[in-house]
Structure formats: C-alpha cells, structure tokens
Design a protein around this motif. Sequence first.
Motif, PDB file in Angstrom:
ATOM      1  N   SER A 140      -0.630   1.149   5.857  1.00  0.00           N
ATOM      2  CA  SER A 140      -1.782   0.472   6.456  1.00  0.00           C
ATOM      3  C   SER A 140      -1.687  -1.048   6.417  1.00  0.00           C
ATOM      4  O   SER A 140      -2.354  -1.713   7.200  1.00  0.00           O
ATOM      5  CB  SER A 140      -3.068   0.859   5.710  1.00  0.00           C
ATOM      6  N   CYS A 141      -0.902  -1.609   5.496  1.00  0.00           N
ATOM      7  CA  CYS A 141      -1.027  -3.053   5.245  1.00  0.00           C
ATOM      8  C   CYS A 141      -0.021  -3.902   5.992  1.00  0.00           C
ATOM      9  O   CYS A 141      -0.263  -5.082   6.221  1.00  0.00           O
ATOM     10  CB  CYS A 141      -0.960  -3.351   3.752  1.00  0.00           C
ATOM     11  N   ASN A 164      -9.007  -6.020  -3.722  1.00  0.00           N
ATOM     12  CA  ASN A 164      -7.895  -5.712  -2.824  1.00  0.00           C
ATOM     13  C   ASN A 164      -6.972  -6.872  -2.505  1.00  0.00           C
ATOM     14  O   ASN A 164      -6.641  -7.096  -1.328  1.00  0.00           O
ATOM     15  CB  ASN A 164      -8.445  -5.134  -1.509  1.00  0.00           C
ATOM     16  N   ARG A 179      -1.038   1.436  -4.414  1.00  0.00           N
ATOM     17  CA  ARG A 179      -2.331   0.968  -3.912  1.00  0.00           C
ATOM     18  C   ARG A 179      -3.473   1.865  -4.381  1.00  0.00           C
ATOM     19  O   ARG A 179      -4.555   1.388  -4.722  1.00  0.00           O
ATOM     20  CB  ARG A 179      -2.292   0.878  -2.378  1.00  0.00           C
ATOM     21  N   TYR A 184      -2.602  -6.447   7.137  1.00  0.00           N
ATOM     22  CA  TYR A 184      -3.725  -6.983   6.361  1.00  0.00           C
ATOM     23  C   TYR A 184      -3.355  -8.326   5.758  1.00  0.00           C
ATOM     24  O   TYR A 184      -2.251  -8.491   5.221  1.00  0.00           O
ATOM     25  CB  TYR A 184      -4.062  -6.048   5.208  1.00  0.00           C
ATOM     26  N   ARG A 223      -5.545 -10.910   3.036  1.00  0.00           N
ATOM     27  CA  ARG A 223      -6.807 -11.034   2.315  1.00  0.00           C
ATOM     28  C   ARG A 223      -7.132 -12.497   2.034  1.00  0.00           C
ATOM     29  O   ARG A 223      -8.213 -12.788   1.545  1.00  0.00           O
ATOM     30  CB  ARG A 223      -6.701 -10.233   1.002  1.00  0.00           C
ATOM     31  N   CYS A 240       0.832  -1.195   0.000  1.00  0.00           N
ATOM     32  CA  CYS A 240       0.000   0.000   0.000  1.00  0.00           C
ATOM     33  C   CYS A 240       0.864   1.241   0.000  1.00  0.00           C
ATOM     34  O   CYS A 240       2.086   1.157  -0.034  1.00  0.00           O
ATOM     35  CB  CYS A 240      -0.953   0.013   1.198  1.00  0.00           C
ATOM     36  N   TYR A 252      -6.270   2.230   1.839  1.00  0.00           N
ATOM     37  CA  TYR A 252      -6.434   1.305   2.956  1.00  0.00           C
ATOM     38  C   TYR A 252      -6.749   2.038   4.258  1.00  0.00           C
ATOM     39  O   TYR A 252      -7.156   1.436   5.238  1.00  0.00           O
ATOM     40  CB  TYR A 252      -5.157   0.477   3.144  1.00  0.00           C
TER      41      TYR A 252
END
Lengths: 156, 151, 788
Positions: free
Chosen positions: A45-46, C197, C284, A134, A136, A41, C710
């Motif tokens: 955030s990830c 995503n 992203r 994160y 997924r 990202c 995000y």
Amino acid sequence: MGHSITLTVNGTSVTKEVEARELLVHFVRDHLSLTGTHIGCDTSSCGACTILVDGKATKSCTMLAVQADGSTIMTIEGLASNGELHPIQEGFKENHGLQCGFCTPGMVMTAVDLLQRNPNPTEHEIREGLEGNYCRCTGYHNIVKSIQHAATKMNT
Amino acid sequence: MQLKGKETFSTSGQQLWDIIMDKDKLAAITPGISRLEVLGEDEYKAVVDISIGPVKGAFKGDLKMVDKDPPNSVTMKVKQMSKIGNADVTVHLHIEEISPTQSTLSFKGLAKMSGVLARMGQRVMTGVAATITKQLFAALQEEVQKLKPNS
Amino acid sequence: MTYIGKPIKRIEDDRFLKGLGKYTDDIKLPGMTYAYILRSPYAHAKINGIDIAAAKAHPGVLAVYVGSDIPEAVAGVPCGWQVNFKNGDIMKEPPHPLLVRTKVRHVGDGVAMIIAEDRATAKDAADLIDVDYDVLDAVVDPQKATAAGAPLVHDDVPNNIAFDWELGNPKEEVAAALASAAHVTELSFVNQKVIPNAIEPRAAIGIHDAAYDKYTLYTSTQNPHLIRLLMCAFVLGLPEHKVRVVGPDVGGGFGSKIFHYTEEALVIWASKKIGRPIKWTAERSESFMTDAHGRDHVTTAKMGFDADGKIVALQSNTYAGMGAYLSSFAPAVPTYLHGTLLQGLYTTPKINVDVTATFTNTTAVDAYRGAGRPEATYLLERLIDLAALEMKVDPAALRRKNFIPAFDGVEQEGYVTQVALQYDSGNYHPVLDKALEMVGYEDFRKEQAAAAANGKLMGIGFSTYIEACGIAPSAVVGALGARAGLFESAQVQVQPTGKVTVYTGSHSHGQGHETTFAQVVADKMGIPMEDVEIVHGDSDSVAFGMGTYGSRSLAVGGSAIVKSIEKVLEKGAKIAAHLLESSPEDLEYAEGKWTVKGTDKSVAFGDVSLTAYVPHNYPEGLEPGMDFSSFYDPANFTYPFGCHIAIVEIDPETGKVDLKRFIAVDDVGNVINPMIVDGQIHGGLAQGIGQALFEEAMYDETGQLINGSYMDYTMPRADDLPSFEVDRTVTPCPHNPLGVKGAGEAGCIGSTPAVVNAVIDALWKGGHEVKDIRMPMTPERVWTAMQG
C-alpha cells in the motif's frame, strides 16, 4: 532449495541464488545491499519499495525475486549519473519535496515512470499518479511541486 | 460480524433436520470442512481449510450443537483457531416446514474474529461469509435432491 | 546575516535522494540475528501456558524467550510523567512488561520473542508456538471503561481509572457564570483514536560487545539519550556509561518514536544472552498494534456567552483513553498539554477542565503530533464556530470580539491565563485578517449563498488556535510531574582549522536540523555553512540530549547552540585581543573576523582557532582549545498561534466532503528557514485534515483493531488533498535568543476543527442544523447527518 537468477541491476549484471519465496524487495535490500529501497508496509500500500522493473515503476514487495529473473531493474541508487542528480531528484531538493526521506526513493521512482508516460502532467494528474505512494511528512504539497519542477526541466 | 441467510428446500422439515444432524453429510455440505470427528454427544472436532481470496488458512477447533429442538431449531457454536487468527461463531438455525415437500432453513449468528482475520480480513469476511453461505445452500440443495426417489 | 531567514536547500537531501540514508533496518552487522515477537491476537486474555518446544527445535532458531525468562526485577517499561489524582493519590501505574506473563491487555501485546538466523525462520518458528489463552471480555471506550461491571484491564485498578485531574477556576464559579449566560453552546464529541503511522516502521538492533561489556542500541527514536536513561535506570538496571544508543536516520516520528518501547529493551537484554547482534524490525501490522496511538478523548463541553457575544465561561469534561498501559509521557497529554490550553486566544474569565484518564484494552496512547493541544483546539474551535451558527453571528467577528489584545512580552507583560500558563507574546488579529484576505471572505460568502440556492453545499470553517511548545522549563514541568528535565544541551567544537562541529541533543527525523542549525551557527559565527557539521543522534558523540518533540528543537536545542557559540566567541575575543595586542572590549566580531574598532587591524576566525590549539603565542592563564558545551533550560514555553480556514463542498447525493481550499496563516515567531517551516506546516495540515476526514483506529467490541493495515486505515493520499495556501506573521518569542517559537506541530493543531467546522457550516447553510458529525467525517456519516 535455491534458484539462480540473473538480472541487470543499475546497469550491472548480477547472478544470485535466492529462495523461491523471497520477495524482490528483500533481494534488493539483503542480497544486493541496496538499502535505498525501503519497506513501509506489508500490504503493498505504501509504495516506499517502488523501483523500476524493465522501465516500469513496480512495488518490489509485489514481486518474487525469481520473477525478476532476466529483467532489468533500477533502484534509487542507480538514478543519479556521475554524481549529478537526476532532474527529479533535483526537483525534490529544490522544492523541499522530502523531509524524513523514507518514502522518497519510492516517490522519486514513481515520478520517473509518471513523467515517462506523461511528460506534461497537470497537478491533478500528478496527484493521481502518486496514489500508490504514502508520504506522512510533506502533505504531498511540495512533492507535487517537485515533479512539476522536474517536468519543466526535462522538457527544455 | 453478523451472519444471516435463508433458503427454501423442496423437502420436509424432518428430512432437512436429518441431513444437518448427520455429521458426515454436514461435513460434506459445509464448504471448507474436510471432516468432523465425534468428541462427545453433539460435540465434534472440525478440521477446516478455507481459501477464499486473502482469507486462507487451516483451522482447528470444535463444533457444538446446543439448545436442540428437533426438527425445528438448533444453535451451533463453532470455535476455530488458526495461525491467521481465531474465529468464534454462534449460529442459530431455524427450520420451518411450509408443507411436507417444502421447508425453509434460515440462520442468523455472530462471528467474532481475532488476529489477522480481524485486522486485515474484516472487510472481506462479509464477502467470504456470503460465498460460504451460497456454497452451503447449493450443496444442501444437492443433498436434498439425492433424497428424491428418482434421482 | 547571510543564512538566517533564507530558504537554504537542505544539506541532508543529497543522501536521501541518492538512497544513501541509513535507517536502523538498513544496518547489517556480522553475525546479525533476527528477532520476531509473537503477539497476542486477543485484546484481553489470561495466559494458561505457552508451549515453545517446537519453536525452539526449529532449524535456525537460536533462542525463544517468554515472560517468565525475563528476570523478576525487570518490571517493564516505565512511565515518565506522574499525575496525581484530585485527592492527592499517585496515579495508577501498573507495569508494562517486556513480555507478558499472565494476562494480555491489548491485541499486539508481546508474548514471546523468537531469535533466528534470519527473519523468515523466526517468523516460521513463531507459528509453532502454542499459547493457551482464556479469552476475557474487553473494554475499548474510554468512558464506558469507568462503568460499573466493565472488564478490568488491570485487576488492581478500580473502574479502570488511571487518575482524575482538574484545573482552572472552581466548578461552582464556572457553573454560576454559565447559568447567567445569555447563550450556552453545549457539545458532546469524540476526538477519535488515531495512529501516527510514520512510514518507517520501528526497528531496533541490540549489540553486546563482550570485550568491553558494553551495549549498543540502534533504534528508530526521536531521543536516544532519553531511551538510554529510561532503559538503563528503570528497565534493565544497566550502567548508563556502558550503553550507547544511536538514533540514526529516522523515517518520521510524529511523537510515536519518543517513547521507550519494550522491543528496545528486549534486543539489548537478549544480545548478551546469545552473544550476537539482534535486529528487530516491525512489520506494518505490528506498528499498528504497538506504536503509541494519539488522541482518544470523549468530551462534553459548555461555552457561555453574554448578550454581547463575549465568552463568560467554559466547562469541559473529558474521558481520556490511555490504552492498556501508561506509555512514557501519556499522563501529561490530556492534562498539562491539553487542559492548560483551554484559554485559547480568548479572554474567557472562568474556565474549568476536568479529565478522567482510563485504561482500555487498546494500544497505549501517548503524544501524537500536537499532543493535547490539538484536542484543546478542537474543543474550543468547534464550540465557538457552533456558537456563531447558533447565535447567527459571523464566526470571524465572534472570535475578534473575544481575542486577547496584543502583547509583546517585553513592553507588555505576558498574558496570564485562567489555566496556569503565561503566554509569551501574541498578536492575534493579524493572522485572522491575513487569512480572511487570502480566502476572499466576502466573495466566498456570496458564492456560498449562490451555491446554496442551487442546492450545492459549500462551507467555510475557521480555527484560530494557540499552542504551547518549546518544551519546556524543567522546574515548571518538574512541579507538574515530569520525571525528567526538559532542557537541551549543545557542544560547539571548533577544530584547529576553523571548521566547526556542533553536537546537538536534538534529533532530526525529517525536520532538517542539519540545515537549520548550520544556518544559525554559520550566521552567528560569520563562517560559511560548508564549514559547519551538525552531529546528532548518537549518545557516544553527543554528551547529552533530551531529543525532539513538542516543537522544541530550535527554541530549546537551537538556544543551547547559541549559548555555546557565545562562549566560543568570548574566548576567541581573548585570543584575538592577544594576537592584535588589544583588549577584548576594543574588538568587534563580524564576518568571521575580530577587528579592532575603528581600525583595519583584524584577525580571522581560522587563525584564532589555530592559535587555540597551537598556543605558542597565547594569553597568559587561558586554557588551550576551543570547545564549549552548554545546557539551555527555557524560561517559559513558547506560544505559536495562527488562523486556519477550510473551504469544503459536500456532495449532497453521497455525503462526500471535497476539501476545496485550505488556508493557513501561522505565527511561529522568527523563522530561520522559511522553506522548512512551510514544509512543517504542510505536513501538519495533512495529518490534521486526515483526522477530520479519514483516520481512526477502529476497534470492535472485542478489542480487535479492525483496520490495522494500510489497506484499511485511511491516511490521506496525494489526491485527497489540495495544494495548501500558507503564509505567516512574525511575533518573536521574547525569551529565547533566536526569538523562535516552533513550527513542527502547528499545522496539525489548527487544521482539524477548521475542516469539521466547514462541513457543519455547509450543512447549516443547506438547512441541516446538525451540531456534530463524528470524526472521521466519512461520506456515510455526513450523508446520515443530512437525513436528519
């Protein structure tokens, strides 16, 4: 333009010229060719880029390379010793804690820090500890189990 | 994004109006505007620098005053472009004189944004707008104080 | 059977765990250059002009291309599935240009490509490009797009309608059945636009080798061969045999990496022009704006019941958003992958489904995990749960009353639906029984009643779903508009030393094919898994492939491997018979050797392999070598099914939904690796739950994606989810050799309505009789619903 930085990477001292604006994650991937650290990202955030900086889990996209001058960093490539998986890596393999593998290095490095700080985490504490990462693919279910597996193994 | 604000000033409606219609004073009191250049009647080129948290950028664009009803109301149309996105703002200003030494200035409007401003800035823009409003009113209060004979 | 059915640890894990995976962005080549795409900040705008002079002059910039640099003949990326209007007209299929020339149609539409010595320079130069836009009004809602006077996304598509479509029984018959029904439940809802995503952002590397005039494309794709076909034949007009496409390690797809994207064609096209390799990696933010999104349905549906609670009819009317362009398989999703599933598990005798697909000024929509089946399941399962509340009957009992009776597809015929499918095999009561037992249903209802008495809101939600996967019989999908076949190929190459290399057209991006397929091969050939290597993802090694989507890898790709293994063993038997001075019919093959029946005379697989390549003592007339390819085209879709149950607690003060438990009992047919199947289910559940509670691509009225990062697009994090309780039943697929059905999407298909139903149930039990809460069910929406 260039700034010379010296740091210890996975146990080896490295000196390189970097641009002032270069992020640590780009330094690790592009200059050191340690591509196990991933970029998922652009907003920190990830957590896919998480590495250890002086022993602490750090999102390497939140630091400039020059800020890492003089520090000791460990990336996913430095975790296994003599080809033997670290207990956390083993936990992920035994419990199917990874699927596509992209978030995995960040997850594993976060878990290293988590278990350093709290060797006996509850499920809730593990889930809270993974807040910054994160995934997924797994729905986190097996990642939690993987870290529980590693905690048990590291405590015996 | 909706914009609105209201503040009372200890001055007449006309004096408040005059400050806002003075391009140099308007430039001085509006946070981020470094200068206003006259392009035509009621039309200015505005150079804006904003840096509040993640919303940071140099904007270029213009400011138009339409539907002027001195000294009561005016609509300002602001179009600003930057590398982090563009803003298209319409603000209706309304001045109400309560007494010769007391007037309120209220505004409401709509800001449309694009690019990073819209995609990532949206949730902080409300806060940014509130901060700018606060700074604007504070600067306007100061400007009003300057009009007082003893200041 | 040594491997099949066992939770074998994954072969691929060691490289990923050691940081040795090779994803597209990890590839660095000599002379590499970097591309950055300048994208439209507007959802809808005319381009009056683009000034690239300053960008071109910027130090380190090698080239800047805009729409007018692309040859006229290159119209853009194509759509691979044709759906016709009800009146027979061909769908509206406006071009999706590689770079926009005249009008941008969504935020993120590509306007210019800058190629530079490094990424930062390319991005700096993009800042120097001035695009003169005339901003136009935008339309973002799939239904409002059809309104008179709505802005037109494509000037030549009236009312923004790409196509309309209908399936099932005549509308009048359904209307008549509804009119005479004892109870009709009606629901209007939105199945919101969501963003797949995958954590690996898309990336592509274009390479032109001047020595051979040959191109190589590395790309984060789920189907390299299909990208090659589409790009060569329909975009750039390149000879297919001069193009190699590699999908190396791919960091998740969930559908979004099936499609052929503009950047893939751009880096290939430009690589020859500049004579150096070009890498493009999405940031992203770009992924948010350009990866195909999912869902985006606006639906009104009616389900009628007789006095006994039997469903008598279903009418469904949907507006399906396509986004600004038709992505590769977009037209199939709301039609053949959605309308055909509206029979569900129920014996509903009259069904009509009506779909209007529309263009909007938003990112294109295409298959996202489940693709159409989650939308169908959501529709059915919301309606039946709501009907149970309205009719004050038990939701489990109401389902049972309407279940199609068990059939195995062998002794009993497959079930023929009102909506054009024939289910392969099904046994629906056991999944519900098992799930109810796991949840402790009766105790829960008591606990819920007690909680309600104390002002606490607890709810239980069901979803008993069916899906169609193992995509797909080519002739069937061809008749339905697919512009490609959906078979799969596999080559089993036995090396002289008895080691086996398997080339599969399936592609793994997290599914673990290197393990599951090796389990199948090792068992079927009676050799150790260590002796098997699974190769996938490279069009130069794998002869052909259709890729991985629609939960098809094992059912279709695995079946192709089994076919090739059968050919290997058939030839092996001939060689063995020769060596054993017997005949093939007298041999049996087990544990890696051929034995003359009733004797201890045998010859090992390795010796037979060696003989095939060193054919000194060899059957007359038999070709040397041991290498077989097969193409497998399935006879039917496969139909997994299951029962998902969610238990939630709602904070009455804030409206926050706490997902306390999630139970999933799925039937995906035979299971090769239960550990991997469970993992697939877990991941699907998280995505389905994410849609119910957290996720939505939010656009403002000007078409800006306002949560395009995000930070703002809320995907579930670890502490948003409970540990899942999963189990399964096994109803084998009768028409493929492994009896497998597919597990990749089931979790995502069943889970969403279970969560929403649980919230609605909690509110009804607390005295708030609301029919719907729009997803995602944020605290604010739930709280508002509770205020009446």
